[in-house]
Design a protein around this motif. Structure first.
Motif, short mmCIF file in Angstrom:
data_model
loop_
_atom_site.label_atom_id
_atom_site.label_comp_id
_atom_site.label_asym_id
_atom_site.label_seq_id
_atom_site.Cartn_x
_atom_site.Cartn_y
_atom_site.Cartn_z
N LEU A 121 0.82 -1.22 0.00
CA LEU A 121 0.00 0.00 0.00
C LEU A 121 0.85 1.27 0.00
O LEU A 121 0.63 2.18 -0.78
CB LEU A 121 -0.92 0.00 1.23
N GLU A 125 3.64 5.41 -2.29
CA GLU A 125 2.98 6.66 -1.91
C GLU A 125 3.64 7.41 -0.78
O GLU A 125 3.52 8.62 -0.70
CB GLU A 125 1.52 6.38 -1.58
N PRO B 19 -6.74 8.36 -11.81
CA PRO B 19 -6.11 7.04 -11.97
C PRO B 19 -6.65 6.37 -13.23
O PRO B 19 -7.84 6.49 -13.55
CB PRO B 19 -6.51 6.28 -10.71
N LEU B 31 -10.28 7.48 -5.03
CA LEU B 31 -8.85 7.24 -5.22
C LEU B 31 -8.10 8.58 -5.21
O LEU B 31 -7.11 8.76 -4.49
CB LEU B 31 -8.60 6.50 -6.54
N GLY B 34 -7.52 10.39 -1.96
CA GLY B 34 -6.68 9.70 -0.96
C GLY B 34 -7.51 8.99 0.10
O GLY B 34 -7.12 8.90 1.26
N ARG B 37 -7.70 2.82 -1.82
CA ARG B 37 -6.67 2.28 -2.71
C ARG B 37 -7.04 0.86 -3.08
O ARG B 37 -7.63 0.14 -2.28
CB ARG B 37 -5.29 2.27 -2.01
N LYS B 38 -6.68 0.50 -4.30
CA LYS B 38 -6.94 -0.85 -4.78
C LYS B 38 -5.80 -1.74 -4.32
O LYS B 38 -4.63 -1.43 -4.55
CB LYS B 38 -7.01 -0.80 -6.30
N TYR B 44 -10.15 -3.61 -1.94
CA TYR B 44 -9.77 -2.24 -1.66
C TYR B 44 -9.35 -2.03 -0.21
O TYR B 44 -9.82 -2.73 0.69
CB TYR B 44 -10.94 -1.29 -1.98
N LEU B 47 -8.42 4.10 3.25
CA LEU B 47 -7.44 4.93 3.96
C LEU B 47 -8.18 5.73 5.05
O LEU B 47 -9.41 5.72 5.10
CB LEU B 47 -6.71 5.82 2.96
#
Lengths: 586, 586
Positions: A121, A125, B19, B31, B34, B37-38, B44, B47
């Motif tokens: 992850l 980033e 993306p 995405l 933020g 996330r994949k 997924y 976050l």
């Protein structure tokens, strides 16, 4: 004001008898109290009351994690096996890793832990040292395909965990996060009402050299631990062993016929000396197949992790191998060992000038075998499993022993995962460096079981206030009575308005049934409303923890309870709130 | 006072570019902001900011479920396949059911739904009608092995669901629970700020005849639905079709050469009449292989679920089968069909005396084919997929059409599971009866995506207050400035003390970057603190929803905000709280 729970509507099927398959107090009591049910081997359903406790523990953990600056996320349980190949753990983890294949024939696994997923992850980033440190956590269902699921929630196949992962730029920064997590975990244990020890431990499958376990003390625990009044504590598997062997002094080495003596216990009994005055011999081979002879104090056990550290690939000899090396099972000793044998002994034995050992001849032992004269030792090392009575490595006092349930563990991982998976950041000096990582786990469902292990008696569970499914149970003795019932409802409502979580046992059941269930479920405070008491304007308040009962006048109840409510708020912030009602019974 | 979030420490990596693999607005924006996330196909990670939204939706659902009297539990995700064999679904569910084998070679599956587990849970413990009804729910990760995961959270393989199961003694009691759940779901949608329709639906793999879906209206939705101003709404797959075919009247039946005409569109164009004046013919066979000819209005499509209901086992003929039955592809019609053909037509066509249909001869059609004279129809039925413009089955007005995202569904299951699995209770009359069951699901992660689909613009997300990751973002324009920075901190602290969730963008970034991120993430209210404004004792308040901006004097801010806070508390109890700040901009 929170909703008042009603026993008449609640799905909390209590059991009169102990369930036959409960192999530990916590499972037995949670099943009987209608809080937990087994769905299949190692798989459980939390019923409403059990779920409430689970959520409370989860929230305590969440609050302490948030207070420490960690941020909550949620990663997938289902993980692609490729990531585990990258880290090198796909094979290492063994059959405890639950694996499956999706409809497109891709290999997947159910996460027992999330190092791989989280490194994948952040690796593209988190780019700069300026963004570090980061500490990300989740509270999630985890999986381990236990070969023999047992002990209820303690060894289940699906369990709830909090797992956190920190990304630091330096070892110093990792140490700070590690210390902060250790502190948070201590607070979590305190708030859950656990009597625990923070112990030195071993990294296991997660890896990492610096690691520490939080052990809830319980006789039913699977882990042995030692601790000292100076604050030192260690998992017996990991702790340094400073044994205290004793000397059996004789004038000269003597070979003694010991017919039928093959064990340390038999030898000590035969010679009428303590086991600590004997020396235990073990024979093994290293990775290349060379003979290694190991000597430890007679009253101790070999620690496999430690010998593996000294002799990588060490395995004990089979009986056949012993014969082929010319060794004698049951009477091995350091005197007259085969040429080329590597002789290693426990450091503590270096202070013992005369040993009681096997004579390498069936039916014979030596007493007074002189170290350095009758035999040699090539290396001294820490080899034995530490046990109560050994010296504390910190202060030298004798260690205490206990059994414990591991409820949490913190690890300094270093760059083991970030290096294997190519997760780097740009440091202040412009260099790409692998993240220094830590990981920090709390077993939420395990903690629940550990709390029950520590807080129960023959009548049932005694929940600490901080995690109880509700704080107070109001028990009207005669449902439908025109005085008792409305008064019980009023008391429940008043207490609920004060901020207590209240349950009312409005079932049309006998008083005995209600009392038994209240004690079994373990409501911390019970207020019994009966016809006779009401005539004198009184109710009975009972504290589950101590069993104390007190008649309280109705007009004093409100004030007492608001006092207790304030005390509880304060108490549960710093502990389990167990003393909040003490004043009432003072 | 809740903790103030700091953008400098928050793990919220916003992206400047869209993306490449985001195939829908919600995935793209989550995405970019933020929040998501994949991890792998259909998997997924939420976050920190995405997780906060998820938790808020979860809590809204929990509050409404608790208020309805349902009780929260937690069942295992991992389920033994045997239970699915008992219910008969192990094979029926097909490859979307994720299956695995444990280390003891026992077949298991990852629950997409929990009917089996919960029936097994209660079947030996809920014994009497007196203990009914019960409604148990859980909020949990669920699995579906989608053949082609896509649309971000809308078709993922692992997702968060709330699923509830009710056990009732009678159909009337089930109806009550079902209605209460429907009401709770409406409130949940309202509180999440969703524009939705409650639509008649089909039971699918879960089963159950009475069922209703909650559809969030969105052009990106996968479901077609129809609705009427009278309140009626239906999934196009499930809704009754009252089509409005039109008549193309001629004096007598006429056979017309239609060279090259094989489709309805070509026929209508050739004759210069609307498609609704033509009749579409389909040929199929029943389970025994007998010929079945189906006629529906030319501007409609056959509904496979409906024809299956009329002709069990119905399948369309292949070209070869049509030839062997003597039928003519592209020119089929009811006149001169083979002997013994079963002729079924849409009810709506029964009012049409003259049909425009194929002549059963390649290159020819009839106009004015007279029903009852030139051809016969054996049965009339509801066969077509409803579409906008059809008559509302409740009030007759023309239906509107929309696309929707299914965020929730409620089912009356009846005794389908309890009978199959032998789950009975003792009724008032002393008889053992199977439970009457209902089940009720809310897609929590789906709801999150649906909210983003409905609340966004070209700059990013516009969260409703009720589910926003935080309410207010304070943006100091110059970090480190000795007036701006402390004032921004003070405002953040004051607002936090009022009970708002506050984030401060304390990053040392350009104003443009901060504004863009604030709009992208979608904080409902933004308070900009700048040097120039402070000179006049002012800050700028911006409402993300409308884009309105207003300069507010510092000494008026506190009062405005406490007014908004009160309005918000009230608003979010009854809706999404979106209007709470309206007064400031009034």
């Amino acid at each position: 004001m929170t909703q008042i729970l009603r026993m008449s509507a609640l799905y909390a099927p209590t059991l009169k008898e102990d369930p036959s398959d409960a192999d530990i107090d916590s499972a037995r009591l949670l099943l009987r109290a209608g809080m937990l049910r087994k769905a299949a081997s190692g798989l459980y359903t939390f019923l409403p009351l059990g779920f409430r406790v689970l959520k409370k523990i989860e929230n305590i953990v969440r609050e302490e994690m948030d207070a420490s600056g960690a941020q909550e996320i949620l990663m997938p349980v289902l993980q692609p096996a490729e990531l585990w190949e990258e880290s090198g753990r796909l094979n290492d983890y063994g059959p405890e890793l639950m694996r499956l294949v999706d409809r497109h024939d891709r290999e997947m696994c159910l996460g027992p832990t999330h190092e791989e997923i989280i490194v994948a992850l952040v690796r593209n980033e988190l780019r700069s040292y300026k963004e570090l440190p980061q500490n990300l956590y989740q509270i999630q269902t985890k999986y381990r395909d236990e070969i023999r699921p047992r002990f209820g929630l303690l060894r289940s196949r699906e369990f709830v965990m909090k797992d956190a992962y920190s990304f630091n730029a330096t070892q110093e920064s990792l140490q700070e996060t590690y210390d902060a997590m250790g502190k948070a975990y201590g607070t979590i244990c305190d708030r859950c009402g656990l009597d625990y020890r923070e112990v030195e431990a071993d990294g296991g499958q997660i890896g990492g050299k610096v690691t520490c376990e939080f052990m809830a003390l319980a006789d039913s625990g699977e882990a042995d631990l030692v601790y000292c009044s100076c604050g030192y504590a260690a998992d017996a598997e990991a702790g340094a062993c400073l044994a205290r062997p004793t000397v059996h002094e004789v004038d000269a080495m003597e070979k003694i016929a010991t017919p039928g003596v093959h064990t340390i216990a038999e030898l000590a009994a035969f010679l009428n000396i303590p086991e600590s005055s004997t020396v235990k011999a073990l024979s093994g081979k290293d990775a290349e197949g060379n003979l290694v002879c190991v000597f430890i104090p007679g009253d101790h056990e070999l620690n496999e992790l430690k010998i593996e550290g000294v002799v990588p690939g060490f395995t004990l000899l089979t009986d056949e191998e012993m014969i082929s090396f010319g060794l004698c099972k049951g009477s091995m000793g350091p005197v007259g060992l085969p040429e080329g044998a590597r002789v290693i002994a426990s450091k503590s034995l270096s202070a013992i000038p005369q040993w009681v050992v096997g004579a390498n001849e069936d039916g014979y032992h030596y007493v007074g075998a002189r170290l350095g004269e009758d035999f040699r030792v090539d290396e001294w090392a820490d080899l034995a499993v530490v046990k109560p009575g050994d010296c504390c490595p910190k202060c030298g006092l004798p260690l205490e022993g206990a059994r414990g349930i591991e409820v949490a563990q913190i690890f300094q991982l270093g760059d083991r995962y970030s290096r294997a998976m190519g997760a780097t950041f740009m440091d202040e000096d412009g260099e790409e460096k692998p993240f220094i990582m830590g990981c920090y786990g709390v077993g939420i469902s395990r903690t629940l079981a550990a709390i029950v292990e520590q807080h129960n008696d023959e009548h049932g569970i005694k929940w600490p206030l901080s995690v109880a499914p509700a704080h107070i149970c109001v028990v009207p003795l005669t449902v439908g009575d025109e005085e008792v019932q409305p008064m019980a409802e009023k008391i429940a409502k008043d207490l609920s308005e004060l901020g207590f979580e209240v349950v009312i046992d409005d079932r049309d059941e006998r008083a005995g049934v209600k009392f038994n269930d209240a004690d079994l479920i373990g409501w911390p405070v019970q207020i019994v409303v009966g016809k006779r008491g009401l005539k004198e304007g009184k109710v009975e308040v009972k504290l589950r923890r101590t069993g104390e009962k007190k008649e309280v006048a109705l007009d004093a109840l409100a004030e007492m309870m608001s006092f207790a409510r304030r005390a509880m708020r304060d108490n549960t912030l710093h502990g389990a709130g167990t003393g909040a009602f003490a004043a009432i019974f003072g």
